[in-house]
Write a protein that holds these residues in place. Structure first.
Motif, PDB file in Angstrom:
ATOM      1  N   ALA A  38       0.713  -1.277  -0.027  1.00 56.50           N
ATOM      2  CA  ALA A  38      -0.024  -0.128  -0.012  1.00 56.50           C
ATOM      3  C   ALA A  38       0.956   1.200   0.079  1.00 56.50           C
ATOM      4  N   ALA A  39       0.422   2.232  -0.550  1.00 55.30           N
ATOM      5  CA  ALA A  39       0.714   3.736  -0.551  1.00 55.30           C
ATOM      6  C   ALA A  39      -0.322   4.625  -0.457  1.00 55.30           C
ATOM      7  N   ILE A  40      -0.644   4.775   0.914  1.00 54.43           N
ATOM      8  CA  ILE A  40      -2.018   5.435   1.220  1.00 54.43           C
ATOM      9  C   ILE A  40      -1.951   6.941   1.442  1.00 54.43           C
ATOM     10  N   GLU A  41      -2.379   7.941   0.832  1.00 58.13           N
ATOM     11  CA  GLU A  41      -1.911   9.252   1.135  1.00 58.13           C
ATOM     12  C   GLU A  41      -3.329   9.718   1.592  1.00 58.13           C
ATOM     13  N   THR A  42      -3.435  10.651   2.528  1.00 58.34           N
ATOM     14  CA  THR A  42      -4.625  11.315   3.321  1.00 58.34           C
ATOM     15  C   THR A  42      -4.650  12.912   3.191  1.00 58.34           C
ATOM     16  N   LEU A  43      -5.494  13.591   2.812  1.00 59.27           N
ATOM     17  CA  LEU A  43      -5.742  14.785   3.095  1.00 59.27           C
ATOM     18  C   LEU A  43      -6.898  15.217   3.784  1.00 59.27           C
ATOM     19  N   VAL A  44      -6.603  15.876   4.823  1.00 60.12           N
ATOM     20  CA  VAL A  44      -7.659  16.507   5.642  1.00 60.12           C
ATOM     21  C   VAL A  44      -7.818  18.013   5.486  1.00 60.12           C
ATOM     22  N   THR A  45      -9.018  18.516   5.613  1.00 61.85           N
ATOM     23  CA  THR A  45      -9.124  19.893   5.535  1.00 61.85           C
ATOM     24  C   THR A  45     -10.590  20.103   6.141  1.00 61.85           C
ATOM     25  N   LYS A  46     -10.999  21.340   6.115  1.00 60.73           N
ATOM     26  CA  LYS A  46     -12.528  21.603   6.706  1.00 60.73           C
ATOM     27  C   LYS A  46     -13.486  20.715   6.139  1.00 60.73           C
ATOM     28  N   ASP A  47     -14.150  19.856   7.146  1.00 56.74           N
ATOM     29  CA  ASP A  47     -15.172  19.201   6.796  1.00 56.74           C
ATOM     30  C   ASP A  47     -15.045  17.976   5.784  1.00 56.74           C
ATOM     31  N   ASN A  48     -13.759  17.702   5.684  1.00 56.57           N
ATOM     32  CA  ASN A  48     -13.655  16.707   4.612  1.00 56.57           C
ATOM     33  C   ASN A  48     -12.355  15.858   4.745  1.00 56.57           C
ATOM     34  N   VAL A  49     -12.284  14.642   4.366  1.00 58.68           N
ATOM     35  CA  VAL A  49     -11.305  13.860   4.206  1.00 58.68           C
ATOM     36  C   VAL A  49     -11.147  13.104   2.959  1.00 58.68           C
ATOM     37  N   ILE A  50      -9.929  13.077   2.388  1.00 57.63           N
ATOM     38  CA  ILE A  50      -9.836  12.364   1.017  1.00 57.63           C
ATOM     39  C   ILE A  50      -8.672  11.486   1.281  1.00 57.63           C
ATOM     40  N   ILE A  51      -9.029  10.223   0.893  1.00 56.28           N
ATOM     41  CA  ILE A  51      -8.016   9.121   0.955  1.00 56.28           C
ATOM     42  C   ILE A  51      -7.775   8.732  -0.650  1.00 56.28           C
ATOM     43  N   ALA A  52      -6.343   8.813  -1.080  1.00 58.25           N
ATOM     44  CA  ALA A  52      -6.103   8.275  -2.165  1.00 58.25           C
ATOM     45  C   ALA A  52      -4.853   7.360  -2.157  1.00 58.25           C
ATOM     46  N   GLY A  53      -4.648   6.735  -3.244  1.00 54.17           N
ATOM     47  CA  GLY A  53      -3.251   5.882  -3.521  1.00 54.17           C
ATOM     48  C   GLY A  53      -3.363   4.544  -3.951  1.00 54.17           C
ATOM     49  N   GLU A  54      -2.597   3.761  -3.758  1.00 57.78           N
ATOM     50  CA  GLU A  54      -2.683   2.528  -4.498  1.00 57.78           C
ATOM     51  C   GLU A  54      -2.561   1.251  -3.326  1.00 57.78           C
ATOM     52  N   VAL A  55      -3.190   0.265  -3.644  1.00 57.06           N
ATOM     53  CA  VAL A  55      -3.347  -0.982  -2.676  1.00 57.06           C
ATOM     54  C   VAL A  55      -3.107  -2.261  -3.321  1.00 57.06           C
ATOM     55  N   LEU A  56      -2.505  -3.208  -3.090  1.00 55.96           N
ATOM     56  CA  LEU A  56      -2.430  -4.503  -3.459  1.00 55.96           C
ATOM     57  C   LEU A  56      -2.623  -5.326  -2.259  1.00 55.96           C
ATOM     58  N   GLY A  57      -3.928  -5.797  -2.528  1.00 56.62           N
ATOM     59  CA  GLY A  57      -4.258  -6.854  -1.043  1.00 56.62           C
ATOM     60  C   GLY A  57      -5.702  -6.967  -0.989  1.00 56.62           C
ATOM     61  N   PRO A  58      -6.209  -7.284   0.227  1.00 55.50           N
ATOM     62  CA  PRO A  58      -7.607  -7.901   0.323  1.00 55.50           C
ATOM     63  C   PRO A  58      -8.582  -6.677  -0.129  1.00 55.50           C
ATOM     64  N   ASN A  59      -9.657  -7.129  -0.722  1.00 60.98           N
ATOM     65  CA  ASN A  59     -10.809  -6.136  -0.740  1.00 60.98           C
ATOM     66  C   ASN A  59     -11.092  -5.686   0.579  1.00 60.98           C
ATOM     67  N   MET A  60     -11.371  -4.273   0.865  1.00 59.72           N
ATOM     68  CA  MET A  60     -11.710  -3.639   1.826  1.00 59.72           C
ATOM     69  C   MET A  60     -12.804  -2.885   1.530  1.00 59.72           C
ATOM     70  N   LYS A  61     -14.147  -2.875   2.103  1.00 57.32           N
ATOM     71  CA  LYS A  61     -15.240  -2.112   1.737  1.00 57.32           C
ATOM     72  C   LYS A  61     -14.985  -0.594   1.942  1.00 57.32           C
ATOM     73  N   ASP A  62     -15.737   0.167   1.265  1.00 57.13           N
ATOM     74  CA  ASP A  62     -15.395   1.777   1.703  1.00 57.13           C
ATOM     75  C   ASP A  62     -16.148   2.083   2.956  1.00 57.13           C
ATOM     76  N   SER A  63     -17.084   1.376   3.458  1.00 58.43           N
ATOM     77  CA  SER A  63     -17.461   1.523   4.681  1.00 58.43           C
ATOM     78  C   SER A  63     -16.502   1.085   6.017  1.00 58.43           C
ATOM     79  N   GLU A  64     -15.631   0.119   5.602  1.00 54.68           N
ATOM     80  CA  GLU A  64     -14.745  -0.445   6.560  1.00 54.68           C
ATOM     81  C   GLU A  64     -13.628   0.808   6.651  1.00 54.68           C
ATOM     82  N   ILE A  65     -13.332   1.352   5.606  1.00 53.68           N
ATOM     83  CA  ILE A  65     -12.261   2.404   5.685  1.00 53.68           C
ATOM     84  C   ILE A  65     -12.777   3.625   6.277  1.00 53.68           C
TER      85      ILE A  65
END
Length: 376
Positions: free
Chosen positions: A39-66
């Motif tokens: 994984a190479a997971i990048e996070t941006l946090v700002t007012k009222d928002n979080v953005i998760i971006a990046g690349e993953v090779l691994g098990p499927n993880m639902k958006d709800s879990e993240i």
């Protein structure tokens, strides 16, 4: 000649550290499901928002879990403010599969090219440079103590140490910015004793050189006041600018990324060399090429303090430690969910724990180094 060295530490509520903690919490979740996750997971946090971006090779993880991981992390940090509340913050997930070109490289060797450094010095008990050691210690003690007053969670502390004959002897000045409620006026009075008690006796700077919230107020903080991004506090994460830095950030990256794993190994080797009594200061440098297992360079500098030939140290390590990316992962047991705890108050100078976190802080190699290079 007197010298002054300055560095800083930032608290868990600092926007960049919020981003680092989220990235590493998600990384740990992937590794928990599959230790071979990349994984190479990048996070941006700002007012009222979080953005998760990046690349993953691994098990499927639902958006709800993240999203649940993100909210839990923000809640633990302490954000339930207007503009950034763990329950209501909007979360956008833009993760995608790791590039096949990168996957091929990882399968054969290092996951990227780059330069990594590790360092150790006898200046402090945990073999870290004194400025970053006391910056982290002071801010951590301060944040643990002042939560009861409603201060924080966003804070940072800058410290300048005076050196005489290359030895730290005094705190020249300290700058603290710490978030507080509206109309809170006695911040300096509250935090002063907690700062003083974190420093050696006689080291506290004069009161006029303790700058607390220099603008006069720090009510709007965290991601509401400033955007946060993963990997923007690389000096805080390592040695406080005391020595060179390879440029690669750590958080959100699994151990196939030598930016992280080789930097951990470099610290491990430097610390064990100093712990063994072979040198008072030690810098270890690696460089890697994507897809190539072994380092393209490996260099040790003891700044003239080594009591044995540096080449003997280098030869011993090359002969006894597998410095390939896979060898580092195995030696330090890095395919475990041990990364979120690294994302605040530095990746180095911490205590190795039973769960495998901070394994690069162990000094088990020092006994072998001493026996081979000092007794023979």
């Amino acid at each position: 000649m007197n010298k002054y060295k300055t560095t800083e530490s930032v608290a868990k509520g600092h926007p960049d550290k919020v981003a680092d903690q989220i990235s590493d919490a998600i990384l740990d979740a992937y590794i928990t499901k599959d230790p071979l996750s990349r994984a190479a997971i990048e996070t941006l946090v700002t007012k009222d928002n979080v953005i998760i971006a990046g690349e993953v090779l691994g098990p499927n993880m639902k958006d709800s879990e993240i999203k649940s991981i993100v909210r839990h992390t923000i809640k633990n940090i302490g954000y339930k403010n207007d503009g950034f509340h763990w329950e209501t913050v909007k979360i956008k997930i833009l993760l995608h599969e790791q590039s096949t070109d990168i996957s091929i490289g990882v399968a054969h060797g290092a996951g990227d090219q780059g330069i990594m450094y590790g360092y150790a010095t006898k200046e402090t008990e945990n073999l870290m440079p004194a400025p970053i050691f006391y910056a982290h210690l002071t801010l951590q003690n301060l944040m643990d103590a002042v939560e009861q007053y409603g201060l924080g969670p966003d804070a940072k502390l800058q410290i300048t140490l005076r050196y005489e004959n290359n030895v730290p002897v005094y705190t020249e000045n300290i700058v603290v910015s710490i978030q507080h409620h509206e109309n809170f006026s006695n911040v300096k009075e509250i935090i002063y004793p907690h700062i003083q008690s974190s420093l050696p006796v006689g080291w506290m700077c004069s009161e006029e050189n303790l700058f607390v919230n220099p603008t006069g107020r720090f009510v709007i903080g965290g991601p509401v006041g400033d955007c946060g991004l993963t990997g923007r506090k690389i000096m805080v994460d390592t040695y406080g600018g005391y020595v060179q830095h390879g440029g690669g950030a750590f958080s959100g990256k699994d151990a196939s990324k030598v930016d992280r794993s080789a930097a951990y190994m470099a610290r491990y080797l430097a610390k064990n060399i100093v712990c063994a009594g072979l040198a008072e200061h030690c810098l270890v440098q690696f460089s890697y090429a994507i897809g190539i297992p072994k380092p393209t360079s490996f260099y040790i500098d003891t700044f003239g303090t080594s009591i044995v030939d540096q080449e003997r140290i280098t030869t011993f390590i090359n002969d006894n430690i597998d410095l390939s990316s896979s060898g580092i992962i195995e030696h330090l047991s890095l395919q475990r969910p041990i990364y979120k705890c690294t994302s605040c108050f530095g990746h180095f100078g911490r205590q190795a724990k039973e769960d495998g976190s901070f394994s690069w802080e162990k000094t088990d190699l020092s006994h072998e180094l001493y026996k081979e290079l000092m007794e023979n």
